[in-house]
Design a protein around this motif. Sequence first.
Motif, PDB file in Angstrom:
ATOM      1  N   THR A 177      27.609  -4.530  52.291  1.00  0.00           N
ATOM      2  CA  THR A 177      28.087  -5.113  53.600  1.00  0.00           C
ATOM      3  C   THR A 177      27.618  -6.298  53.582  1.00  0.00           C
ATOM      4  OG1 THR A 177      26.140  -4.031  54.525  1.00  0.00           O
ATOM      5  CG2 THR A 177      28.115  -2.647  54.729  1.00  0.00           C
ATOM      6  N   HIS A 209      37.233 -13.049  64.774  1.00  0.00           N
ATOM      7  CA  HIS A 209      36.407 -12.055  65.080  1.00  0.00           C
ATOM      8  C   HIS A 209      36.286 -11.754  66.486  1.00  0.00           C
ATOM      9  CE1 HIS A 209      32.092 -10.453  65.712  1.00  0.00           C
ATOM     10  NE2 HIS A 209      32.627  -9.299  65.657  1.00  0.00           N
ATOM     11  N   ILE A 259      28.056 -13.465  55.964  1.00  0.00           N
ATOM     12  CA  ILE A 259      28.935 -12.461  56.506  1.00  0.00           C
ATOM     13  C   ILE A 259      28.450 -11.136  56.184  1.00  0.00           C
ATOM     14  CG2 ILE A 259      31.252 -11.659  56.632  1.00  0.00           C
ATOM     15  CD1 ILE A 259      32.159 -14.488  55.690  1.00  0.00           C
ATOM     16  N   ALA A 317      32.700  -6.212  57.015  1.00  0.00           N
ATOM     17  CA  ALA A 317      32.839  -7.529  56.341  1.00  0.00           C
ATOM     18  C   ALA A 317      33.822  -7.620  55.311  1.00  0.00           C
ATOM     19  CB  ALA A 317      31.311  -7.783  55.976  1.00  0.00           C
ATOM     20  N   VAL A 366      31.268  -7.280  62.136  1.00  0.00           N
ATOM     21  CA  VAL A 366      31.088  -8.455  61.236  1.00  0.00           C
ATOM     22  C   VAL A 366      30.175  -9.395  62.105  1.00  0.00           C
ATOM     23  CG1 VAL A 366      33.547  -9.227  61.987  1.00  0.00           C
ATOM     24  CG2 VAL A 366      32.395 -10.276  59.937  1.00  0.00           C
TER      25      VAL A 366
END
Lengths: 221, 91, 1000, 416
Positions: free
Chosen positions: C721, C743, C672, C677, C752
């Motif tokens: 991140t 998402h 991820i 994130a 993300v």
Amino acid sequence: MSDAATIPDADTIPDAARKLEWAPRGAWAELPADGHLGTPGAAGTTITARNGLGIASLIAAEGSDDALVQALKTRFGLDLPSTPLAVRSATHALVWAGPGQWLLVADDRSGFADDLQALSGLAAIAEQSDGRAALTLSGPKIRDALAKGCMIDLHPSVFPIGAAALTSIAHIGVHLWRVADGPDGAVFEIMVARSMAGSFWSWLSASVAEFGCTLAATGRG
Amino acid sequence: MRITCPHCGARDVQEFTYLGDASPSRPDGLEATEAAMFDYVYQRENPAGRHRELWYHGAGCHAWLTVTRDTRTHAIEAVEPTKRPKAGTAA
Amino acid sequence: MSTKQPFRTADGGLIDRTQPQSFRFDGTRYEGFAGDTLASALLANGVRLVGRSFKYHRPRGILSAGPEEPNALVELRAGARREPNTRATVTELYHGLEARSQNRWPSLAFDVLSINSLLGPALTAGFYYKTFMWPASFWEKLYEPLIRRAAGLGRAAGHEDPDHYEKAFAFCDVLVIGGGPAGLAAALAAGRTGARVILCDEDFRLGGKLLAEKREIDARASSEWIADTLAELAGMPDVRIMARSTVYGVYDHGIYGVIERVNDHLPIPPAHQPRQRSWRINAKRAVLAAGAIERPIVFAGNDTPGVMLAGAVRAYVNRHGVLPGREAVIFTSGDDGWATARDLAAAGARIAAIVDPRPQIDAGLTALASRIGARVLTGGVVSAASGGRALRQVTIRDASGREQTIACDLLAVSNGWNPTLHLTSHQNTRPVWDEAIHAFVPGQMPAGLSVAGSAAGRFSLAQALEDGARLGSQAAADCGFAPTVDAQPPKTDPEGVALAPVWRVKDGKGRSFRGKAFVDFQNDVTDKDVELAAREGFKPVEHLKRYTTLGMATDQGKTSNIAGLAIMAEQTGKTIPETGTTIFRPPYTPVAIGALAGHHRGQDFRPIRLTPTHQWSKDQGAVFVEAGLWLRAQYYPRPGENDWLVTVNREVLAVRNGVGLCDVSTLGKIDIQGADAAGFLERVYINGWKALPVGKARYGLMLREDGFVMDDGTTSRLAETHFVMTTTTANAAKVMQHLEFCHQVLWPDLDVRMVSVSEQWAQAAIAGPKAREVLRGVVDAQHDISNEAFPYLAAREITVGGGIPARLFRISFSGELAYELAVPADHGDAMMRALMAAGEPHGITPYGTEALGVMRIEKGHVAGNELNGQTTARDLGLGKMMSSKKDFIGRLMAGRDALVETGRPSFVGFKPVDPNQRLRAGAHFIGVGKPAVMEHDEGYMTSVAYSPNLKHWMGLGLLRNGASRIGERIRAVDPVRNGDIEVEICNPVFVDPEGARLHV
Amino acid sequence: MRYSIFSLAAQTLAGHRGWKPAWRDAAPKAEYDVLIIGGGGHGLATAHYLASRHGITNVAVIEKGYIGSGNVGRNTTIIRSNYLLPGNTPFYEHSLKLWEGLEQDINYNAMVSQRGVLNLYHSDAQRDAYARRGNAMRLAGVDADLLDREQVRAMVPFLNYETGRFPIQGGLLQKRGGSVRHDAVAWGYARAADQRGVDIVQNCEVTGLTIANGRITGVETSRGPIRAKKVALAVAGNSSRLAAMAGMRLPIETHVLQAFVSEGLKPVIDNVVTYGAGHFYISQSDKGGLVFGGDIDGYNSYAQRGNLPVIEDVMESAMGLWPGLGRIRMLRHWGGVMDMSMDGSPIIDHTPVDGLYLNAGWCYGGFKATPASGFCFAHLIARDEPHPVATAFRLDRFATGRVIDEKGAGAQPNLH
């Protein structure tokens, strides 16, 4: 992963580990030896294992992939496809892998770390070199063999050279694309999840057997 | 049944996973009420006819899709990506 | 040859007389020719009696020459290849074929249960609903077993099917269903436009009804037209012709199910070839040109062997060179039956009489009759046929009611044709009645399907050719292929199609009982049964079918439905269309289960997932266990260890006292990345993530939106991140889908970016007090993994083995000092071998999922048995993880009354009061001294294991108010295993409750 | 006319000319005390129990087509009460007991056949879950036996014990489970209700519910308006459509479930067997056909037909479990539409509209529930309080969280 190439000082390695070779074991380690499979006679299909590829997922940040496009163009001479296509250079391929996602495939894994380093920061990068089992499929009967599990239309009018697809075969997810024709016509490259390579082979070997098959390059895993 | 994925093209329904009605939208944030969330999670129109619904192209491009389909005939009127790409994206 | 095959004609037919094929029926050896069906070969040999009926065990012969056959069902082949209920009329003869009659004992000729025929008057439709009720227990003990034994037809093979099957997928512009005149014309018209065409025909020879007829097209024998057409089609690269291929079903969006009988015409499929192939054909357009099925007439004894459909008689004469009888009577309600008289006579049979109920007959037909020397009885009917096991005579009643008998060995019955429209109703659309042709024709059609020729009720050859050309061309045009300039449709010789159908012939005025008149041959449904259904109110056609079983046999009413409707209409005074329509469900003809399963049987039922360290585990002697699709090492027995528990105890103690090594590659791993994130994780997990430092891992718990626990795992922050999430093995795909949903659907504006990296990494747990020392042997020296530099929950990218990139996580499922080391999968095998080598001085021990499970129970960690979709975070003692400062999936629904009420079963540990007693998962908790009934059920044991450290069994479970009852005793009641023992409620963490060992 | 061996014998001698219609084909009256919408198994059973147990006979069952045209006529005929959760087990056990006495109660042989229902398990975790369930059944007074692999093999020797992808380890057996001749259930209840005066009205489609001041007063139908003091919905598969006429949304989606039958065979399998490693269950009817099925297609559908992926999935499971089925032919497949509820369990409850009662959400388990569903629904309608074994089937349980989620699949209907 930038320190991947650093070699530790030999004196600091314990004795027990010193002997180790860390010999890699590729996804196709269990494939049978090169040779002919299935119905005797002229082989209607050819399967070539592709070992030692460098593979990575690239996911663009939404709305800001210009730099990525440029970097790929500069380093590999490849245009990032925005539709299900695979583009190829002499050494690399870029394969569409979903909206905003691609696979970068290097024919040779050595140097791939540098490739990824060069793209660092331009996309979310996750290496998948070891996670995919790849084959090249060809031969005059290869479409007939693939039709035994592939649920998409591979007719040349629908799936021309450069076409790519994510789909599933025999309950196994596959990433499939067509490269330039060979002497026997259409040539496909296909990747499956490493863990399912054995089951995929079970389906594939059963599906090509009717037509006869030449199996090649398995030994280089 | 075949669903024409806007990214991948026409694919067998086998490649997709169904979630359900696309019309409710999640009441986000700490201010959301339990009643609104109950409605979102549990209550369904369940029409015999035109139905907007969410499908996941799990064996393909991993996109969530909004499919408009007639539940009496299974005829599909439209398939759209649920997530609209922003301008300038290669995909 | 003629003595061998006494009913074979001297010449003619589409058989290859140079290729005799020997076969056996009920043990007797016969001979036929290539090009025969089993039915035609039996007839050639004079075999009339081929089966017994379902209920009354009546002798039955061959009625038809096609897939509609209700009577001539046999057990084909033997042993594991035995195929019950196989229609002899569509079974291609091959050398060595073996078939047996069925539903008879001890033999076909003398069948004990034919006594049912005498009981017949009582065994009416639905008789079983009205009786067998007394005494109550007798139904299952006595009556039903008798009924079951008598019912059924053929016997299933008792063994695994030795042949292979495959699936296949095809795509085309135009699918043509049926290779008769309409289908060939359609394929040709479509093919000529350049469209991609697939032509399927169920027969092994293309030509359809033309094969059974002596017809001319453009003044040439139709066989020449067929040959020319096939030759032209063969020259088209995008036309595929599939013989022996039945289109059995029409599914949504132009998907057609097709069974290709690749090798059913051989004794055993050749090596590397399947028996059958199950196709899913995706067609933009399809033309149904499936022809028509001829209809019998209901009269007494109409099931006597030797009573046949007139069109079938022509097929046997013209296609197979067989005389189904030498002394024939024709009973026809239309012009079509007269052609049978003509062809039979031409082949050498004597036509004793032609019975046509119509008062007026075309002069051409009467001229034909006199030419062949046949008596003509207009306005008459055949009122009975008799002869028992073979037809001996028919009774003819003339218009005035006078009856006479005529000796014969063949009665050819012609009553018009029903369009083979089955596929058009597979999407629940109903056919409509066409009074002009006295038949149902296709009504509303499935999208993309059109229907040509006889299947559309346009029965003449000229219409078939015209329809085919027009609709084939139209279908191609719909796919964007411009029509070619077409020649005129070919000209055909004339044919008569006049018809005045007779549905049944009632008993005469004298009501002399002549025997049963069958509507549905195979299910033994008579006209009287239909009358009874009407009398009892089962008038809607679906009630009629279900009450009488009309149309429910293996032929699905192909020859019976319409007569049943007609008799019901007569009873209720309604017309046939007012009475109802027939709707056909898929498949058009029965389909082998094995074919639809294809490759997916045995070990190939579902893919097997193997970890990168599988070979290493095998080398270590592991016993593997299925974990979802994965095979995981369950334990690693050593020589002399005869009980798995001995092995597992050894493995557990090795970890707790030294160091162990376990493959954990199967955990889901999701990469991820993105600016949002951490914020994304905040929303999907119940606990906080923003403050997690880079280089650290954290346990996370996620809920479903309904507030129950979905999954757990550790997630590590590799960079500001960049996170890598682990999921449980079982839920890896489900969690990925859920995250994509969150998402793409819920929060599309978050940056993300996720991808599964489960396959990329081989991951091993190195656990035990010596873990660090082992790890030092493989981790490259520049990485400091001391307790200070790499504390509990550290998570970093490192290198091993001299530069191999790796990830190291200091996390522990076992509760010991432990690490999980991940390397690229190609190095997984080497990693295990390197760790074994490095651990050798410390006695490193491989351990499997069993030992892993024991140690997680010792530590009170929840796993699959607790994360069963019915538990909340609070139930599991993890309620405190739920952040109140943020929104997350499941937050609000987790707050519903019933999910937060006190008294819910909550997570605690259990130990047996008598330490020698064994605990069982699945036992329920009942208070000491209380009756073991539902009202006193207080929860259940989720997981148990024997702890070699504690030296007794321990359990985890969910108990009402559990957390506040530590130290109490309760019973673990396990009636299904006769267990009832006292246990003490305890802290679920059995070993090192302070967690000191994690931090050493 | 009472059905018995004697009446059958007498009629045989009389050429069967004396049989009367099994039920009257009634025309609707202007008003009823109770109007039941839906002439399926549940609606007809409700009418029977209203009349026979509560003495309420001014009742009509109205049906848009012919009776038994819904799921009672298109299911795989299995009955069982092997449930886990306390909200379910007593109800289904009550149903099984009613099945056991059904022939005598309604004087109709629906061929209740307690051949045993065997659920196979293939892993330790599945065994534990079945033990939990079996124990819950035993605590509720229901029979249950946990078998090991050899016990299973002794019962059904022809399954794949050697080469299967997911080896059979054992099974949970309910001996009292079994099968019933499905159509006969509708006919038997219809005949029994009719004999007590209930009107069975076919070809009568409801087009609207008449509601005034929060109370239902009748229905509009294709055969005119009908007044009623109480209206009961028993239209599983179409519950949402009818509820919408009362302005309600339900925690229900309509899904299609397919079923299959093979050609008739001599007896090969005595029990009902369910595969634990795939979606598959199979039994053999008295006529010899193997009756089998699998998972729902998984998308909202009112189309009463399914598609190939699920068909193939069922056949793969069939071969996975029983490789000897390869050459057995599937004769017919069909689909039924059903109410899939948000927790996989049914609803028998009042609605917010006075006098309007709801019987819905049966998922694919409605057939076995038919007697108890009718019994408890009749109880609710007659007494305005839930029957003790059906108290958990409340409509408001989703809001309160008192869900009855046997599978732990959560608020997603197609996973139940």
